[in-house]
Design an enzyme around this catalytic site. Structure first.
Site, mmCIF file in Angstrom:
data_model
loop_
_atom_site.group_PDB
_atom_site.id
_atom_site.type_symbol
_atom_site.label_atom_id
_atom_site.label_comp_id
_atom_site.label_asym_id
_atom_site.label_seq_id
_atom_site.Cartn_x
_atom_site.Cartn_y
_atom_site.Cartn_z
ATOM 1 N N GLU A 100 -5.874 -3.998 -0.320
ATOM 2 C CA GLU A 100 -6.098 -5.114 0.607
ATOM 3 C C GLU A 100 -7.279 -5.983 0.205
ATOM 4 O OE1 GLU A 100 -5.474 -2.015 1.273
ATOM 5 O OE2 GLU A 100 -4.334 -1.727 3.110
ATOM 6 N N TRP A 115 -20.811 15.874 10.542
ATOM 7 C CA TRP A 115 -19.839 15.566 9.509
ATOM 8 C C TRP A 115 -20.160 16.255 8.195
ATOM 9 C CZ3 TRP A 115 -17.917 9.835 9.380
ATOM 10 C CH2 TRP A 115 -17.368 9.534 10.624
ATOM 11 N N THR A 161 0.863 -1.182 0.000
ATOM 12 C CA THR A 161 0.000 0.000 0.000
ATOM 13 C C THR A 161 0.899 1.232 0.000
ATOM 14 O OG1 THR A 161 -0.033 0.019 2.390
ATOM 15 C CG2 THR A 161 -1.818 -1.138 1.305
ATOM 16 N N LYS A 217 -15.091 17.328 10.640
ATOM 17 C CA LYS A 217 -16.081 17.398 11.714
ATOM 18 C C LYS A 217 -16.318 18.854 12.059
ATOM 19 C CE LYS A 217 -15.604 12.971 13.949
ATOM 20 N NZ LYS A 217 -14.257 12.429 14.026
HETATM 21 P P1 ADP Z 1 -3.757 3.762 -2.067
HETATM 22 O O1 ADP Z 1 -4.373 4.075 -0.724
HETATM 23 O O2 ADP Z 1 -2.428 3.173 -1.980
HETATM 24 O O3 ADP Z 1 -3.971 4.819 -3.074
HETATM 25 P P2 ADP Z 1 -5.767 1.839 -2.604
HETATM 26 O O4 ADP Z 1 -6.195 1.516 -3.975
HETATM 27 O O5 ADP Z 1 -5.593 0.719 -1.700
HETATM 28 O O6 ADP Z 1 -4.470 2.583 -2.746
HETATM 29 O O7 ADP Z 1 -6.793 2.888 -2.022
HETATM 30 C C1 ADP Z 1 -8.016 2.441 -1.577
HETATM 31 C C2 ADP Z 1 -8.856 3.601 -1.144
HETATM 32 O O8 ADP Z 1 -9.228 4.403 -2.261
HETATM 33 C C3 ADP Z 1 -10.159 3.195 -0.520
HETATM 34 O O9 ADP Z 1 -10.003 2.842 0.815
HETATM 35 C C4 ADP Z 1 -10.995 4.441 -0.718
HETATM 36 O O10 ADP Z 1 -10.748 5.407 0.290
HETATM 37 C C5 ADP Z 1 -10.499 4.983 -2.027
HETATM 38 N N1 ADP Z 1 -11.423 4.586 -3.105
HETATM 39 C C6 ADP Z 1 -11.349 3.493 -3.869
HETATM 40 N N2 ADP Z 1 -12.377 3.451 -4.751
HETATM 41 C C7 ADP Z 1 -13.121 4.561 -4.531
HETATM 42 C C8 ADP Z 1 -14.326 5.097 -5.106
HETATM 43 N N3 ADP Z 1 -14.957 4.502 -6.108
HETATM 44 N N4 ADP Z 1 -14.793 6.256 -4.586
HETATM 45 C C9 ADP Z 1 -14.154 6.887 -3.574
HETATM 46 N N5 ADP Z 1 -13.019 6.435 -3.013
HETATM 47 C C10 ADP Z 1 -12.517 5.288 -3.468
#
Ligand code: ADP
Length: 549
Positions: free
Chosen positions: A336, A450, A188, A445
């Site tokens: 993950e 929120w 990640t 917040k």
């Molecule tokens: P990194 O954090 O390394 O960029 P990840 O692909 O694991 O890579 O990121 C996942 C995160 O991206 C999710 O937990 C979420 O917050 C965000 N995310 C993924 N898809 C969407 C979506 N369709 N809309 C909004 N946020 C998203």
């Protein structure tokens, strides 16, 4: 009593064998880092992946050993996907956009024995070579003419793809082993702390692959011509390389050439009908089209614009529909989770709705796919109702969801029911549509309530002059935090703070209105193309809000 079906392990190598046997002539098109477009086929990818497997055997790579890549999307990277995992080694895709010290940390943590790299990254490899203690062999993914000179790598340990891989036999018998064996590894981005490794298995990958192809998931089939913009170092390019092999889809890979013009030309030349990438890339394409009003994007024949990784803005849904005649669709998940957990598709009962009503549904991240159990919980871990109103942290469980991180980093992650915490906050409505409110760490917040930065950004992007928008919480003496809107304007457009606030006043409730608007030339992005809010929060921590009542 057991059933009497054959107990065949689910192996990634079966995908490429199938693609070669049944879709051998289907093309794989790559724009190489060296410049030219190269055409190969699934049959050749199979041969090249077997050459990779033979080369790894020659190096003494054994089952479970890690083999790293620092590479763009290309047919060579695709051959590595199948060759490395297929031979039983672990395909470790390293994100080259990370800081060099993070890359060194990751390669050392993974104990990679071989590093394949595109020539774009030769300077990076030269800089890091001395620190990568476990890497025995470096392979430059290029031909003899483009071989980089890297004196930091001792003689004999730097190899050329065309010699080393190209010189191997195209015959190789894929081994069969326990389907739970590790197949690939992806760290990640680690916006906080060190990056953590997610270790996929053959079984998790194969089940995820099967699910993705479905009509109600990503809908990938032999007629799909997919522009794969999402990098192969980002959560296995959302699993698409595997699914494309399973169904014989044509893959079109832009390599490092992600500017609007290159992407447009490649889409046009190759007849792309499906695309996958984070929203930022499509914004680059839009800004190219803004500069070329003579282009009619309908001529592309794009059917579906798939996004993920960040929220899909309404303005993007509308533009893909209006200018391209294409449907937008988003998926939600994370490294993950392999990554796909939910997909934003309409249900048959939505057919009679107006476009505007349909778009409101497309704005939601989507409904859970088979295999993924979802729950939203309050601060005490109690499940919240699926009423579209209650919001809480999303937890997920399933055969392609991580059970923990590589080498136990981050400790125990699962709760008593076996669910994994995503760090995202969402509502789920009675139809099962999950809608993200925010990442838990990005939540604003204000006065105990929120404010959703995602919704506010979406609203701001509806203003015709806004190209990109980010909303962060800034400390406030009375309200704890108030939203600050940071905007990049579209080229050739003009808008004042007041224009934007006036527009937003018609779009969001009054107490959500940002207290200030800041204009910048560009926003900082993470290594996976998302707005880097951590940096913005640091930068604007002391920003004085102009209406501090
Ligand atoms: P990194 O954090 O390394 O960029 P990840 O692909 O694991 O890579 O990121 C996942 C995160 O991206 C999710 O937990 C979420 O917050 C965000 N995310 C993924 N898809 C969407 C979506 N369709 N809309 C909004 N946020 C998203």
């Amino acid at each position: 009593m057991f059933g009497l079906m054959q107990d065949r392990p689910l192996m990634i190598s079966s995908l490429i064998e199938h693609a070669a046997a049944f879709h051998g002539d289907t093309e794989i098109v790559s724009r190489l880092p060296e410049g030219p477009v190269r055409r190969t086929t699934w049959r050749e990818i199979n041969e090249h992946s077997k050459q990779v497997a033979n080369a790894l055997a020659e190096l003494g790579i054994e089952q479970g050993d890690r083999v790293a890549t620092l590479a763009w999307n290309s047919d060579r990277h695709l051959a590595l996907y199948f060759g490395v995992s297929g031979s039983g080694a672990v395909m470790h895709t390293v994100n080259p956009r990370l800081f060099p010290e993070q890359i060194a940390y990751i390669v050392n943590h993974a104990e990679d024995r071989v590093l394949f790299f595109d020539i774009t990254f030769a300077p990076l490899v030269a800089q890091l070579a001395g620190e990568l203690g476990t890497v025995e062999t470096f392979v430059a993914m290029t031909d003899r003419d483009h071989m980089p000179d890297i004196p930091q790598i001792p003689d004999g340990r730097l190899r050329c793809w065309d010699d080393f891989i190209g010189g191997q036999s195209t015959a190789f018998d894929w081994p069969e082993f326990d389907e739970r064996s590790a197949s690939s590894l992806c760290y990640t981005s680690g916006t906080t702390g060190n990056p953590k490794g997610v270790l996929y298995s053959h079984r998790s990958t194969m089940l995820h692959t099967l699910m993705i192809a479905a009509r109600d998931a990503i809908d990938i089939h032999s007629g799909s011509v997919i522009l794969l913009v999402v990098p192969m170092f980002h959560a296995n390019a959302w699993g698409t390389p595997y699914t494309a092999a399973m169904v014989g889809a044509k893959l079109v890979m832009p390599g490092p050439h992600l500017d609007g013009q290159s992407v447009y030309e490649l889409m046009k030349a190759e007849g792309v009908n499906q695309s996958q990438g984070v929203p930022t890339v499509w914004m680059m394409l839009f800004s190219y089209l803004d500069e070329h009003p003579e282009i009619d994007a309908h001529e592309l024949g794009l059917r579906v614009a798939g996004t993920g990784g960040a929220a899909l803005p309404l303005s993007m849904i509308e533009r893909f529909h209006r200018d391209f005649g294409a449907e937008s669709m988003q998926g939600w998940g994370m490294t993950e989770t392999s990554p796909l957990c939910v997909v934003g598709r309409l249900l048959p009962k939505h057919e009679g709705l107006s476009d505007a009503e349909k778009n409101q549904i497309r704005l939601k991240q989507g409904r859970g796919v088979w295999g993924v159990d979802l729950k939203i919980v309050d601060d005490d871990g109690n499940r919240l109702p699926w009423d579209g109103k209650a919001f809480g942290e999303v937890w997920v469980r399933g055969p392609w969801i991580a059970s923990g991180y590589f080498r136990g980093e981050g400790g125990e992650k699962l709760d008593a029911e076996g669910f994994f915490p995503t760090g995202d906050v969402a509502t789920i409505d009675p139809d099962g549509y999950l809608q993200l409110v925010d990442r838990a760490k990005d939540v604003i917040k204000s006065g105990g309530e929120w404010v959703s930065s995602i919704d506010l950004e979406n609203a701001a992007l509806g203003h015709p002059a806004v190209a990109e928008a980010a909303v962060i919480g800034v400390p406030h003496p009375k309200w704890q935090e108030r939203p600050l809107l940071i905007v990049v304007l579209r080229k050739g457009h003009h808008a004042t703070r007041e224009d934007i606030l006036e527009y937003l006043a018609g779009e969001v409730v009054k107490w959500w209105l940002p207290d200030d608007v800041v204009f910048v030339d560009e926003l900082p992005h993470t290594a996976t193309g998302k707005v880097l809010k951590l940096k913005l929060r640091e930068q604007y921590r002391d920003h004085r809000l102009s209406q501090p009542e």
